[in-house]
Write an enzyme that holds these catalytic residues in place. Structure first.
Site, mmCIF file in Angstrom:
data_model
loop_
_atom_site.group_PDB
_atom_site.id
_atom_site.type_symbol
_atom_site.label_atom_id
_atom_site.label_comp_id
_atom_site.label_asym_id
_atom_site.label_seq_id
_atom_site.Cartn_x
_atom_site.Cartn_y
_atom_site.Cartn_z
ATOM 1 N N GLY A 1 0.854 -1.185 0.000
ATOM 2 C CA GLY A 1 0.000 0.000 0.000
ATOM 3 C C GLY A 1 0.885 1.228 0.000
ATOM 4 O O GLY A 1 1.602 1.474 0.976
ATOM 5 N N LEU A 2 0.846 1.972 -1.090
ATOM 6 C CA LEU A 2 1.753 3.130 -1.222
ATOM 7 C C LEU A 2 0.956 4.398 -1.503
ATOM 8 O O LEU A 2 1.346 5.247 -2.291
ATOM 9 C CB LEU A 2 2.774 2.869 -2.343
ATOM 10 C CG LEU A 2 3.668 1.644 -2.127
ATOM 11 C CD1 LEU A 2 4.476 1.328 -3.391
ATOM 12 C CD2 LEU A 2 4.614 1.847 -0.942
ATOM 13 N N GLY A 3 -0.185 4.504 -0.826
ATOM 14 C CA GLY A 3 -1.025 5.688 -0.986
ATOM 15 C C GLY A 3 -0.486 6.844 -0.145
ATOM 16 O O GLY A 3 0.705 6.907 0.170
ATOM 17 N N ARG A 4 -1.397 7.746 0.270
ATOM 18 C CA ARG A 4 -0.977 8.930 1.045
ATOM 19 C C ARG A 4 -0.224 8.537 2.304
ATOM 20 O O ARG A 4 0.713 9.200 2.705
ATOM 21 C CB ARG A 4 -2.210 9.749 1.458
ATOM 22 C CG ARG A 4 -2.704 10.714 0.406
ATOM 23 C CD ARG A 4 -3.617 11.732 1.041
ATOM 24 N NE ARG A 4 -4.684 11.106 1.822
ATOM 25 C CZ ARG A 4 -5.920 10.912 1.373
ATOM 26 N NH1 ARG A 4 -6.249 11.295 0.183
ATOM 27 N NH2 ARG A 4 -6.832 10.337 2.147
ATOM 28 N N GLY B 1 0.978 5.025 3.217
ATOM 29 C CA GLY B 1 2.054 4.056 2.990
ATOM 30 C C GLY B 1 3.214 4.632 2.190
ATOM 31 O O GLY B 1 4.385 4.379 2.505
ATOM 32 N N ASN C 1 -6.234 1.471 9.415
ATOM 33 C CA ASN C 1 -7.229 1.799 10.450
ATOM 34 C C ASN C 1 -8.209 0.646 10.638
ATOM 35 O O ASN C 1 -9.421 0.841 10.664
ATOM 36 C CB ASN C 1 -7.985 3.071 10.065
ATOM 37 C CG ASN C 1 -7.231 4.324 10.500
ATOM 38 O OD1 ASN C 1 -6.432 4.287 11.439
ATOM 39 N ND2 ASN C 1 -7.484 5.422 9.823
ATOM 40 N N SER D 1 -1.174 7.586 13.451
ATOM 41 C CA SER D 1 -1.829 8.887 13.344
ATOM 42 C C SER D 1 -0.850 9.908 12.794
ATOM 43 O O SER D 1 0.362 9.789 12.986
ATOM 44 C CB SER D 1 -2.325 9.341 14.722
ATOM 45 O OG SER D 1 -2.986 10.592 14.600
ATOM 46 N N LYS E 1 -6.025 3.466 18.816
ATOM 47 C CA LYS E 1 -6.219 4.384 17.685
ATOM 48 C C LYS E 1 -7.700 4.705 17.485
ATOM 49 O O LYS E 1 -8.066 5.837 17.155
ATOM 50 C CB LYS E 1 -5.619 3.778 16.401
ATOM 51 C CG LYS E 1 -5.830 4.615 15.139
ATOM 52 C CD LYS E 1 -5.093 5.923 15.220
ATOM 53 C CE LYS E 1 -5.133 6.833 14.019
ATOM 54 N NZ LYS E 1 -6.066 6.692 12.967
ATOM 55 N N ASN F 1 -9.366 8.360 17.635
ATOM 56 C CA ASN F 1 -10.188 8.974 16.592
ATOM 57 C C ASN F 1 -11.521 9.466 17.136
ATOM 58 O O ASN F 1 -12.047 10.475 16.664
ATOM 59 C CB ASN F 1 -10.390 7.995 15.436
ATOM 60 C CG ASN F 1 -9.224 8.045 14.473
ATOM 61 O OD1 ASN F 1 -8.088 8.206 14.917
ATOM 62 N ND2 ASN F 1 -9.482 7.916 13.193
ATOM 63 N N GLU G 1 -10.680 12.656 18.516
ATOM 64 C CA GLU G 1 -10.487 13.564 17.362
ATOM 65 C C GLU G 1 -11.839 14.122 16.895
ATOM 66 O O GLU G 1 -11.965 15.319 16.622
ATOM 67 C CB GLU G 1 -9.805 12.749 16.258
ATOM 68 C CG GLU G 1 -9.469 13.468 14.983
ATOM 69 C CD GLU G 1 -8.802 12.484 13.998
ATOM 70 O OE1 GLU G 1 -7.682 12.029 14.276
ATOM 71 O OE2 GLU G 1 -9.410 12.170 12.963
HETATM 72 O O1 LIG Z 1 -5.090 10.183 13.321
HETATM 73 C C1 LIG Z 1 -5.148 10.363 12.128
HETATM 74 O O2 LIG Z 1 -4.184 10.547 11.398
HETATM 75 C C2 LIG Z 1 -6.509 10.366 11.494
HETATM 76 O O3 LIG Z 1 -7.475 10.001 12.425
HETATM 77 C C3 LIG Z 1 -6.544 9.422 10.324
HETATM 78 O O4 LIG Z 1 -6.437 8.116 10.798
HETATM 79 C C4 LIG Z 1 -7.722 9.609 9.396
HETATM 80 O O5 LIG Z 1 -7.731 10.898 8.902
HETATM 81 C C5 LIG Z 1 -9.004 9.268 10.043
HETATM 82 O O6 LIG Z 1 -9.147 7.875 10.029
HETATM 83 C C6 LIG Z 1 -10.193 9.882 9.378
HETATM 84 O O7 LIG Z 1 -11.290 9.408 10.055
HETATM 85 P P1 LIG Z 1 -12.739 9.765 9.637
HETATM 86 O O8 LIG Z 1 -12.832 9.533 8.153
HETATM 87 O O9 LIG Z 1 -13.603 8.840 10.401
HETATM 88 O O10 LIG Z 1 -12.919 11.205 9.968
#
Ligand SMILES: O=C(O)[C@H](O)[C@@H](O)[C@H](O)[C@H](O)COP(=O)(O)O
Length: 303
Positions: free
Chosen positions: A7-10, A12, A85, A111, A165, A169, A172
Site C-alpha cells: 500500500g503506497l497511498g498517502r 504508505g 485503520n 496517526s 487508535k 479517533n 479527534e
Molecule cells: O489520526 C489520524 O491521522 C486520522 O485520524 C486518520 O487516521 C484519518 O484521517 C481518520 O481515520 C479519518 O477518520 P474519519 O474519516 O472517520 O474522519
C-alpha cells in the site's frame, strides 16, 4: 532493517519515504503497479527471511484479503504489521490465521495524516513484547523525534494498538466538533468581525491551543469563510466503533456520539426527523411550518 510496504497511498507512500530517509531498505508493493515489485508473491520472494511486511491498505476487505493472500506466501518467523485503520476485532482473526503458520502479527494504529512524513507519526502498537522489540527500529524511524514514549506506545496484546487508535479517533471527532461549533458561533452575527484572527490568537497561550486548532487556522487563512467547501463530512468507521465500544462498556460518551451524529446530519439535504418535528408542532399547536422550497431563514408562512 529491510521491510516490505504493502500500500503506497498517502500514508504508505509517505511512510516508506520516511523509513528510507532513516536508512531502512523498503521494498514497496501497490496494486496499481506503482511499487518496486509487481505482486505480493514477488514482494515475498524479494525480501530476506525472516521477513517484515507492513500493511498500509484500507481497513476491511482490502486488508483481510491481503492478510489471507500473505498467509499463503509467508513462512514461520515472518512478521506482518497492520498499520491501517482496521477494527480491533479484525486483529484477532488475522493473528490467529497467521499464528497457525508460525507467522507473527502486530497491529499498529498510525496517526498523523499527510504531515507524518516530515513531522513523524504517532504510533500505537499491539502484540507480543518480542515482536514489538523486533520492530523498534521501524517504530523509531516513523515516530516523531524526542522521547519514544511521547510518540509511541506498546498498548497491550494484539488488538490493543487499533483499540487505542479507535479511541484516539473518537477524541479527534469530539475536538474537531468543538472547534467547528466555536467557529460557527463566532461567525453567526455576534460582535466578532474577524473569526480567523480570533482562532489564530487562541493558538498561543490559551487553554484550547492544539494542532487541530492550528489546522483550523490554516484552513481559514486559505478560505476565510470556508466558501470553497460544502458542509458535508464523511466518516470512515472509527467514530462508530468508538460509540459501539462505549455502549459495550456502559461508558457515557455524549461528546463523541454527538460529533458522530453531527456528521450524519451533515449529509442530509433536509432532515426527515426535523420535518416530523415541524409536522407535530403544526398538529398539536397549529404552529406555522416552512413550505418546501421556502428559504430556511424566511419567516414561516404556513398555518
Ligand atoms: O489520526 C489520524 O491521522 C486520522 O485520524 C486518520 O487516521 C484519518 O484521517 C481518520 O481515520 C479519518 O477518520 P474519519 O474519516 O472517520 O474522519
Amino acid at each position: 532493517m529491510q521491510l516490505g510496504m504493502v500500500g503506497l497511498g498517502r500514508m504508505g507512500g509517505n511512510m516508506a519515504e520516511r523509513l528510507r530517509a532513516a536508512g531502512h531498505e523498503v521494498v514497496g508493493y501497490a496494486n496499481d503497479g506503482s511499487g518496486d515489485v509487481a505482486s505480493l508473491d514477488e514482494l515475498v520472494k524479494t525480501l530476506t527471511a525472516p521477513r517484515t511486511i507492513w500493511l498500509m491498505v484500507p481497513a476491511g476487505e482490502a486488508t483481510n484479503s491481503t492478510v489471507t493472500a500473505l498467509a499463503d506466501l509467508l513462512e514461520a518467523g515472518d512478521l506482518v504489521v497492520d498499520g491501517g485503520n482496521s477494527k480491533f476485532t479484525d486483529d484477532a482473526v488475522h493473528a490467529e490465521l497467521l499464528d497457525t503458520l508460525g507467522v507473527r502479527y502486530v497491529d499498529c494504529g498510525v496517526s498523523g495524516g499527510v504531515w507524518g512524513r516530515t513531522e513523524g507519526y504517532g504510533l500505537m502498537a499491539g502484540g507480543d513484547a518480542a515482536d514489538i522489540e523486533r520492530l523498534l527500529p521501524v517504530f523509531d524511524a516513523l515516530r516523531p523525534e524526542g522521547p519514544r514514549e511521547e510518540g509511541f506506545v506498546h498498548a497491550g496484546p494484539v488488538g490493543a494498538g487499533h483499540y487505542a487508535k479507535m479511541v484516539h479517533n473518537g477524541v479527534e471527532y469530539g475536538l474537531m466538533q468543538a472547534y467547528a461549533e466555536g467557529y460557527e458561533l463566532l461567525s453567526a452575527g455576534g460582535p466578532v468581525d474577524n473569526v480567523g484572527a480570533v482562532m489564530k490568537a487562541w493558538s498561543r497561550g490559551t487553554v484550547v491551543r492544539s494542532w487541530l486548532l492550528d489546522l483550523m487556522v490554516r484552513a481559514l487563512e486559505a478560505d476565510p469563510h470556508l466558501d470553497q467547501i460544502t458542509g458535508y463530512a464523511e466518516d470512515s468507521g472509527e467514530g462508530r466503533w468508538t460509540v459501539d465500544e462505549a455502549i459495550v462498556h456502559a461508558v457515557p460518551a455524549p461528546v463523541i456520539s454527538a460529533a458522530l451524529f453531527a456528521r450524519f446530519a451533515s449529509r442530509q439535504v433536509d432532515s426527515p426527523a426535523m420535518k416530523a418535528v415541524a409536522a407535530l408542532r403544526a398538529q398539536f399547536g397549529g404552529h406555522a411550518t416552512h413550505k418546501a422550497g421556502e428559504a430556511a431563514n424566511e419567516p414561516p408562512t404556513g398555518g
